[in-house]
Design a protein around this motif. Structure first.
Motif, mmCIF file in Angstrom:
data_model
loop_
_atom_site.group_PDB
_atom_site.id
_atom_site.type_symbol
_atom_site.label_atom_id
_atom_site.label_comp_id
_atom_site.label_asym_id
_atom_site.label_seq_id
_atom_site.Cartn_x
_atom_site.Cartn_y
_atom_site.Cartn_z
ATOM 1 N N ASN A 1 0.986 -1.132 0.034
ATOM 2 C CA ASN A 1 0.083 0.103 -0.187
ATOM 3 C C ASN A 1 0.831 1.295 0.012
ATOM 4 O OD1 ASN A 1 1.099 0.259 2.781
ATOM 5 N ND2 ASN A 1 -0.932 -0.852 3.397
ATOM 6 N N SER A 2 0.258 2.271 0.110
ATOM 7 C CA SER A 2 0.984 3.573 0.014
ATOM 8 C C SER A 2 2.078 4.006 1.128
ATOM 9 C CB SER A 2 -0.072 4.821 0.230
ATOM 10 O OG SER A 2 -0.643 4.765 1.448
ATOM 11 N N ILE B 1 2.005 -6.158 -16.487
ATOM 12 C CA ILE B 1 1.883 -7.408 -16.730
ATOM 13 C C ILE B 1 1.981 -8.092 -15.089
ATOM 14 C CG2 ILE B 1 3.216 -9.471 -17.288
ATOM 15 C CD1 ILE B 1 4.259 -7.795 -19.691
ATOM 16 N N LEU B 2 2.616 -7.357 -14.191
ATOM 17 C CA LEU B 2 2.541 -8.028 -12.844
ATOM 18 C C LEU B 2 0.992 -7.901 -12.219
ATOM 19 C CD1 LEU B 2 5.761 -6.632 -10.898
ATOM 20 C CD2 LEU B 2 5.422 -8.960 -11.779
ATOM 21 N N GLN B 3 0.476 -6.712 -12.691
ATOM 22 C CA GLN B 3 -0.873 -6.666 -12.291
ATOM 23 C C GLN B 3 -2.002 -7.787 -12.953
ATOM 24 O OE1 GLN B 3 -1.053 -4.377 -9.846
ATOM 25 N NE2 GLN B 3 1.054 -4.306 -10.674
ATOM 26 N N LEU B 4 -1.624 -8.044 -14.053
ATOM 27 C CA LEU B 4 -2.161 -9.279 -14.727
ATOM 28 C C LEU B 4 -2.139 -10.398 -14.040
ATOM 29 C CD1 LEU B 4 -3.757 -10.640 -17.111
ATOM 30 C CD2 LEU B 4 -1.624 -10.789 -18.262
ATOM 31 N N LEU B 5 -0.796 -10.868 -13.462
ATOM 32 C CA LEU B 5 -0.303 -12.054 -12.676
ATOM 33 C C LEU B 5 -1.262 -12.026 -11.510
ATOM 34 C CD1 LEU B 5 3.423 -12.146 -13.591
ATOM 35 C CD2 LEU B 5 1.751 -13.654 -14.344
ATOM 36 N N PHE C 1 -4.173 -10.348 -10.957
ATOM 37 C CA PHE C 1 -5.426 -10.374 -11.253
ATOM 38 C C PHE C 1 -6.084 -11.914 -11.510
ATOM 39 C CE2 PHE C 1 -9.279 -9.251 -13.848
ATOM 40 C CZ PHE C 1 -9.932 -8.250 -12.998
ATOM 41 N N TYR C 2 -5.144 -12.537 -12.335
ATOM 42 C CA TYR C 2 -5.531 -13.862 -12.527
ATOM 43 C C TYR C 2 -4.194 -14.760 -12.075
ATOM 44 C CZ TYR C 2 -9.141 -12.284 -15.536
ATOM 45 O OH TYR C 2 -10.508 -11.712 -16.058
ATOM 46 N N VAL D 1 -3.518 -3.711 -8.692
ATOM 47 C CA VAL D 1 -4.443 -4.643 -8.535
ATOM 48 C C VAL D 1 -4.573 -5.016 -6.863
ATOM 49 C CG1 VAL D 1 -5.353 -7.121 -8.927
ATOM 50 C CG2 VAL D 1 -4.604 -5.497 -10.662
ATOM 51 N N LYS D 2 -5.480 -4.871 -6.520
ATOM 52 C CA LYS D 2 -5.610 -5.019 -4.920
ATOM 53 C C LYS D 2 -6.055 -6.394 -4.419
ATOM 54 C CE LYS D 2 -5.065 -0.706 -3.935
ATOM 55 N NZ LYS D 2 -5.244 0.120 -5.197
ATOM 56 N N SER D 3 -6.399 -7.204 -5.261
ATOM 57 C CA SER D 3 -6.888 -8.683 -5.013
ATOM 58 C C SER D 3 -7.140 -9.416 -6.401
ATOM 59 C CB SER D 3 -7.925 -8.829 -4.142
ATOM 60 O OG SER D 3 -9.200 -8.254 -4.434
ATOM 61 N N PRO D 4 -7.118 -10.610 -6.334
ATOM 62 C CA PRO D 4 -7.528 -11.466 -7.589
ATOM 63 C C PRO D 4 -8.872 -11.340 -8.007
ATOM 64 C CG PRO D 4 -6.346 -12.780 -6.026
ATOM 65 C CD PRO D 4 -6.486 -11.494 -5.267
#
Length: 447
Positions: free
Chosen positions: A21-22, A111-115, A117-118, A404-407
């Motif tokens: 987080n921040s 791409i890290l956020q994609l990983l 997210f899914y 992305v905070k959670s999947p």
């Protein structure tokens, strides 16, 4: 397709808020092991992907029969800046060049956020990425009978004469060098900005603001500006980014530029990221015929989402388009709203991640080798990104905003099959027919 990418023994995980987080961003953090585990969504039903996802099949078509070999990847290094490898849901990078500004950093972040997210759903893969402007893999270089197979190269834009594989650009996670926020925040700001002035109360001219010196196309376009000799119903403004940076970007906020009834899209060095911001403004977009496309724009329809402008007679066409719109305000306003609505519906961040997910999955199916971590590659994770020396000020803020905070609690959308050749040709013919009709109006007007 989704089920085949999962382990046979899936593990249902609770929705975990990302601890980065921040107060932690920019500090060294351990990469949470459970982020790379398989996530079982709460609901198994899924919606169908938007039609523009079908272009994924077209962009990968060239390798459908041959597949993608390791030798193709090795040969493609000369055209790439980054080699990205995913093994066991972990991202690794080998760097060959020096990308412009922080395009690479924000693409890696995406791409890290994609990983996240899914988690656990992406297959192992090995790809090359170019973050510059020009398309790199030209069709003409691979047309001879004895030509080698072209290397697959991911890029932010494509064109008819190239084979670059189109991938969402870095600005969806932020462009701090020019004060452009991550896409969700930016779109919200543009929507609020467009509400300040009703369409009928906006300046009845066509507006554009940017750098006119990045291409011959824009230099030629600059001739359409208001002068002592001509008024083409166009108001163009030069954007001096160095001065704006010094003055805190007071005069370059995208959300403050929804003041005219018409906005102009003109390409820069190639395709321009400004396209989605211009279309989002509710003003009727006057699109000077583009040579390049991004991952979503090929499904846009003239006179439904934008007004087509010829390259060969820009000034005259722009003047006619503005006069037509001022004489048909309801129709002009409807085109503007349809373009804006398309952007809102096409470009949700869920759709962005779903597009990335399906493109990478379909690409991985073509690999004829098992991806392994290159000897010179380094792991890319939350820790390595957030400890970058470049990460301060808005760079840090934008990554926090786009995190992305959670999947996901849902499956990715269901990818439609490729367009049937006849259906695709009919769609392209319809677009061409509409464009020709507008051109006929414009020609008749100037007789």
């Amino acid at each position: 397709m989704i089920s085949s990418s999962r382990s046979s023994t899936t593990k249902h995980l609770p929705r975990i808020e990302n601890p980065l987080n921040s107060s932690h961003l920019g500090l060294r953090q351990n990469h949470p092991d459970n982020y790379s585990s398989v996530f079982e969504p709460d609901g198994l039903s899924t919606k169908t992907c938007p039609n523009y996802f079908r272009w994924i099949h077209n962009d990968l078509q060239h390798w459908k029969n041959s597949g993608i070999t390791k030798n193709m990847i090795e040969r493609g290094k000369l055209s790439a800046e980054l080699r990205l490898v995913i093994v066991n849901s972990e991202l690794f990078m080998e760097k060959f060049g020096k990308p412009y500004q922080t395009r690479d950093l924000f693409t890696l972040w995406g791409i890290l956020q994609l990983l996240q997210f899914y988690p656990g759903m992406l297959p192992d893969l090995d790809l090359l990425l170019f973050t510059g402007d020009e398309t790199m893999i030209k069709k003409m270089d691979y047309q001879e009978p004895n030509s080698t197979s072209p290397p697959p190269l991911f890029h932010y834009c494509g064109e008819e004469d190239a084979l670059d594989i189109v991938f969402p650009d870095w600005t969806f996670w932020g462009w701090p060098e020019v004060n452009v926020m991550p896409w969700e925040q930016m779109l919200s700001a543009i929507k609020n900005g467009s509400k300040r002035i009703k369409w009928e109360d906006r300046v009845p001219y066509a507006y554009w603001k940017g750098n006119p010196y990045v291409s011959l196309e824009r230099k030629d376009f600059w001739k359409c500006n208001l002068s002592n000799k001509y008024d083409w119903n166009v108001r163009l403004y030069e954007q001096n980014w160095s001065r704006e940076n010094e003055e805190g970007f007071k005069h370059s906020k995208v959300e403050d530029q929804c003041t005219h009834r018409y906005k102009i899209y003109v390409e820069g060095a190639t395709w321009s990221v400004s396209e989605k911001y211009i279309l989002a403004c509710d003003s009727m977009t006057l699109m000077i015929k583009p040579r390049y496309y991004d991952f979503f724009s090929r499904n846009m329809v003239p006179m439904q989402h934008y007004w087509p402008i010829r390259n060969t007679s820009k000034c005259k066409d722009l003047k006619f388009a503005v006069e037509w719109g001022n004489n048909h305000p309801d129709k002009a306003q409807a085109i503007g709203k349809a373009g804006s609505r398309l952007i809102e519906e096409f470009l949700t961040m869920r759709n962005i991640y779903d597009y990335m997910f399906h493109l990478l999955n379909e690409y991985a199916k073509l690999l004829k080798f098992k991806p392994t971590i290159p000897s010179k590659a380094r792991r890319v994770c939350w820790e390595t990104i957030t400890s970058s020396k470049k990460l301060k000020g808005p760079w840090k803020e934008y990554m926090e905003q786009s995190m992305v905070k959670s999947p996901s609690d849902k499956l990715p959308c269901a990818l439609l099959p490729p367009y049937e050749p006849q259906a695709l040709q009919a769609f392209l013919d319809t677009k061409e027919k509409i464009t020709r009709q507008v051109e006929a109006w414009q020609t008749e007007y100037w007789k």
